[in-house]
Scaffold this active site. Structure first.
Site, short mmCIF file in Angstrom:
data_model
loop_
_atom_site.label_atom_id
_atom_site.label_comp_id
_atom_site.label_asym_id
_atom_site.label_seq_id
_atom_site.Cartn_x
_atom_site.Cartn_y
_atom_site.Cartn_z
N GLU A 1 -52.51 46.67 41.16
CA GLU A 1 -52.21 47.89 40.38
C GLU A 1 -50.70 48.07 40.41
OE1 GLU A 1 -55.02 51.10 41.11
OE2 GLU A 1 -53.36 52.48 40.85
N GLU B 1 -57.91 51.15 47.06
CA GLU B 1 -57.21 52.09 47.96
C GLU B 1 -58.20 52.87 48.82
OE1 GLU B 1 -54.46 54.50 45.71
OE2 GLU B 1 -53.31 52.75 45.06
C1 GAL Z 1 -53.38 54.73 42.38
C2 GAL Z 1 -54.90 54.77 42.22
C3 GAL Z 1 -55.30 54.99 40.79
C4 GAL Z 1 -54.51 56.09 40.19
C5 GAL Z 1 -53.04 55.76 40.29
C6 GAL Z 1 -52.12 56.75 39.64
O1 GAL Z 1 -52.98 54.95 43.66
O2 GAL Z 1 -55.45 53.59 42.68
O3 GAL Z 1 -56.68 55.26 40.72
O4 GAL Z 1 -54.80 57.25 40.89
O5 GAL Z 1 -52.72 55.69 41.65
O6 GAL Z 1 -50.81 56.36 39.83
#
Ligand code: GAL
Length: 819
Positions: free
Chosen positions: A509, A433
């Site tokens: 993710e 991100e």
């Molecule tokens: C994502 C990020 C992670 C963590 C997660 C929490 O956007 O890549 O590091 O912050 O959100 O939901």
């Protein structure tokens, strides 16, 4: 080092070093370090008096001993990647622990070989948090800013040649606002000393690839780099050994090396044992290097034989078989142990994840400890290794962007050379991100990093965790990656698949569902960013953040579209820091709620939801919530069952509550059996599951708990090695007279350890609890906690006793066995 240590060490580390004929010696600097927080002008000098400093063993995390405090690293920030527009105070973002500041470590080491002639000595740091300045005998030997990466430096010319002890000093500095999660602090990974002949295989000096792989044969290509070998005629004898130690291929080659080129050897292995999560077979290449018939080095590289393919419209194939990643993302901390690396803690984490059916790990968002990668090779977990959370544009005021331009290439090269022989690693991610993704020139930075991967390791594809779907679909960023990886935004997957030339989508993710173990909120409904006065989230697994979703959405995507490659759930384990949705001045929250498993290594309910789908070998039948609700008599108290079976019938005190069957009524109904209208009455809740043929397959019962009566201790680690490092995780529960767990119990438990070990830490999984992990007392959370004991180097028995006021105490014995 004792012989047995050497063997163990060699088993654990690859590439590994063969001891022999005094050619190569590698040892760890673990004991006899002195540490102090603060800055000291003269601390690099040999004569500096550190006798008042704390004596510590490395790996060491200086911040995990706390205390927790709201004021630690308060961050005033708008987290734009979470959609925030206005800066607010973020408490507990980095765990509320004192990681910020300067710290010094000092030790000595001895290289007697230097008396016998020319040698080369390298120091290798697996990770030092952060901005490490390394001094040897008063002179600066090297500097490495990024705290997560392994680096090494040649210190030969700085050492005493008369056998005198050499003084090593390391200065570390963590700036405030340098992280989005708990980074740990100090020499939190191992420090190695490597002594070789002048001509030798350097650190990460071999590169093993398997250009052709089939069931009947595999070709193996080994590049061996040599230092100080130019112009010399070299002979290398290499044996390839299978996991039983049997030689399966052998070659002796001679070659003159010029221009720093590597020495290349090719082998064929008949009927290879292919590496996969189901069968993690490993091979070793053992090379002897000769110049003019003189043996100058021996080097061992562990590797695996496996074939990976990423095929458009079809997905990911391992050894010719299609599979979807059943992965999790994890941060590097080990909960109550902090960032200090410990192999038995890592192993325990991986074993719990594997029982859930997890087959892959994403190292979010940094380079992993080498021990983690080794374990993934051995246990059979695939890996996506990712170096950065920031490129050249800041997420944190003092984050990695300060170093990116000067250091990114060096960091990438070290990471790739370090892990390119590990069969578990199936892809590289170049970032998470990163704000750069939406800049007009963002694709240039991505291309720069992807090219480094292609240059240093053409065998693995490259992805990047992208969250700004609109811009990356338009600006060329997503289309230039080998594998487009998306973080959340499940509703955009199909569009991404249709627009992008790769015709594949990976969930780099997913989910970010939040829950607190054993805490249930009513009414049960799907909620985004839900907060409560107790600062917990509901374990009905219906709550997520504004940017994220529930696990069921990701399951459905993986099942419904052949072009989705599966997922990496955020996260396998809870971690220190990032206490969303309680991060905006909601102290005392200081650890995450995203984990499928809590900070005490206790599975939350969600664990069984994933297990019901992912563990194909064993059945799952899990019921929630607990059934002790004195204030809910007569109220609707939904019951969920996470199960691998398609149907089940629920009974409350013998009365049927009806049969539920998985269906397409909603995405939740596809994966969960839900009885929404059960009216609570105390007693016995029983579920009977039916298999696809309609036969009774299994049943589970939960009973209303009576008064808390006694503590109960249990462990899977009955025997641990007497190595001074291994850990036994002991689950502590409060139960009533009948043995039912008391789900609201939160009393304080005191620990005492006697015998061949010591008390190490405890955790309860409560993100609001400020009990320090290393003190021998901790409050229970939802009736449970985990205490951890550590073996000493003396074999024997470790006795842990747990006591709590008003409860019958409990004892457990762990055997600590000689090596
Ligand atoms: C994502 C990020 C992670 C963590 C997660 C929490 O956007 O890549 O590091 O912050 O959100 O939901």
């Amino acid at each position: 080092m004792k012989k047995i240590d050497i063997i163990l060490f060699c088993l654990l580390l690859a590439p590994c070093i063969l001891m022999g004929q005094g050619l190569r010696r590698e040892f760890l600097l673990e004991k006899n370090w002195r540490f102090s927080k603060g800055d000291f002008e003269q601390a690099a000098n040999a004569a500096f008096d550190d006798s008042k400093w704390q004596q510590v063993a490395v790996p060491h995390d200086w911040a995990i001993y706390g205390p927790f405090d709201r004021s630690h690293d308060l961050q005033q920030v708008a987290v734009t990647q979470n959609g925030e527009k206005v800066a607010t105070v973020k408490t507990g973002r980095t765990g509320g622990l004192p990681y910020v500041g300067i710290g010094w470590y000092r030790s000595t080491f001895d290289v007697p070989e230097l008396k016998d002639g020319k040698k080369q000595v390298v120091l290798k740091f697996d990770g030092a948090m952060s901005e490490a300045r390394v001094y040897v005998n008063g002179q600066e030997a090297c500097f490495w800013p990024f705290g997560y990466n392994t680096f090494h430096c040649d210190v030969t010319n700085l050492l005493h040649t008369d056998g005198m002890d050499n003084r090593l000093a390391v200065r570390l500095e963590n700036k405030p606002q340098s992280s989005r999660w708990y980074p740990g602090a100090g020499l939190y990974r191992n420090v190695h000393v490597i002594v070789t002949e002048e001509m030798h295989v350097p650190v990460w000096g071999t590169y093993v690839t398997t250009p052709f792989v089939s069931d009947s044969s595999a070709s193996v290509r080994i590049e061996t780099n040599l230092e100080n070998a130019d112009g010399k005629a070299i002979r290398i004898l290499t044996d390839i050994l299978d996991s039983d130690g049997k030689v399966v291929a052998h070659k002796e080659n001679q070659q003159k090396l010029n221009y720093g080129n590597p020495f290349v050897q090719n082998f064929e292995i008949g009927n290879p044992s292919l590496w996969s999560p189901e069968s993690p077979s490993l091979y070793r290449a053992v090379s002897k290097i000769y110049v003019d018939d003189k043996l100058v080095d021996q080097y061992q590289t562990r590797f695996g034989v496996r074939d990976i393919k990423f095929i458009a419209d079809k997905g990911f194939f391992l050894n010719g078989k299609l599979r979807k990643f059943q992965g999790v993302c994890n941060h590097h901390d080990l909960g109550p142990l902090g960032a200090a690396i410990n192999i038995s803690a890592l192993r325990y984490q991986l074993e719990l994840l594997m029982d859930m059916g997890c087959d892959a790990i994403r190292t979010a968002h940094n380079m992993p400890a080498p021990e983690l990668v080794e374990l993934c090779d051995e246990l059979g977990l695939m890996m996506m290794i990712e170096p950065f959370d920031e490129w050249n544009i800041a997420k944190c005021k003092n984050g990695y962007h300060r170093f990116f331009d000067e250091w990114a290439e060096r960091d990438m090269v070290n990471m790739i050379h370090h892990f390119r022989n590990n069969p578990s690693v199936v892809m590289w991610s170049i970032g998470n991100e990163v704000p750069t993704q939406c800049r007009p020139d963002g694709y240039k930075v991505a291309s720069f990093l992807q090219e480094i991967c292609h240059r240093e390791d053409p065998t693995r594809p490259v992805t990047c965790g992208m969250d700004q779907v609109s811009c990356v679909l338009e600006n060329g960023f997503a289309s230039m990656l080998d594998i487009p990886g998306f973080n959340y935004r499940v509703h955009r997957y199909e569009e991404a698949y249709n627009k992008l030339p790769q015709n594949l989508v990976l969930g780099t993710e997913t989910s970010s569902t939040v829950s607190s173990r054993g805490v249930y909120k009513f009414p049960v409904e799907k909620r985004g960013d839900a907060t409560y006065s107790d600062h917990q989230s509901s374990s009905y697994d219906m709550e997520h953040c504004s940017w994220s979703n529930l696990p069921d959405d990701d399951f459905a995507l993986a099942e419904d579209h052949h072009w989705t490659m599966g997922q990496f759930v955020w996260t396998g384990f809870d971690y220190l820091g990032e206490p969303s949705p309680y991060d905006t001045d909601a102290w005392p929250n200081h650890s995450s709620m995203f984990g499928i498993i809590d900070l005490a290594s206790i599975p939350k309910d969600r664990y069984y939801l994933y297990r019901s789908l992912w563990n194909k070998k064993e059945s799952t039948l899990h019921m929630l919530p607990h059934w002790t609700w004195p204030d809910r008599v007569g109220e609707k108290t939904p019951v969920f069952v996470y199960t691998s079976y398609p149907r089940a019938e629920l009974f409350l005190n013998g009365k049927s509550q009806g049969i539920q069957e998985k269906s397409n009524q909603s995405v939740q109904h596809r994966y969960r059996l839900m009885w929404m209208d059960v009216l609570y009455e105390p007693g016995e809740l029983k579920v009977i599951a039916y298999d696809t043929a309609g036969n009774v397959a299994e049943e589970k019962i939960i009973r209303t708990a009576g008064k808390p009566y006694k503590l109960e201790l249990e462990t899977n680690h009955d025997t641990i090695p007497a190595d001074g490092k291994s850990l036994a995780y002991v689950r502590v529960k409060v139960v009533d007279k009948e043995g039912n767990i008391c789900p609201d119990e939160g009393s304080l438990v005191h620990f005492d350890v006697k015998g061949a070990g010591s008390y190490r830490a405890a955790a309860n999984g409560d993100p609001t609890c400020l009990d320090m992990f290393h003190l021998p007392q901790m409050h229970l959370f939802s009736g449970q906690l985990t205490a951890i004991v550590q073996s000493s180097e003396q074999p024997g028995y470790i006795l842990l006793e747990a006591k709590s006021k008003g409860l019958k105490s409990a004892k457990i014995t762990v055997k600590s066995e000689g090596l």
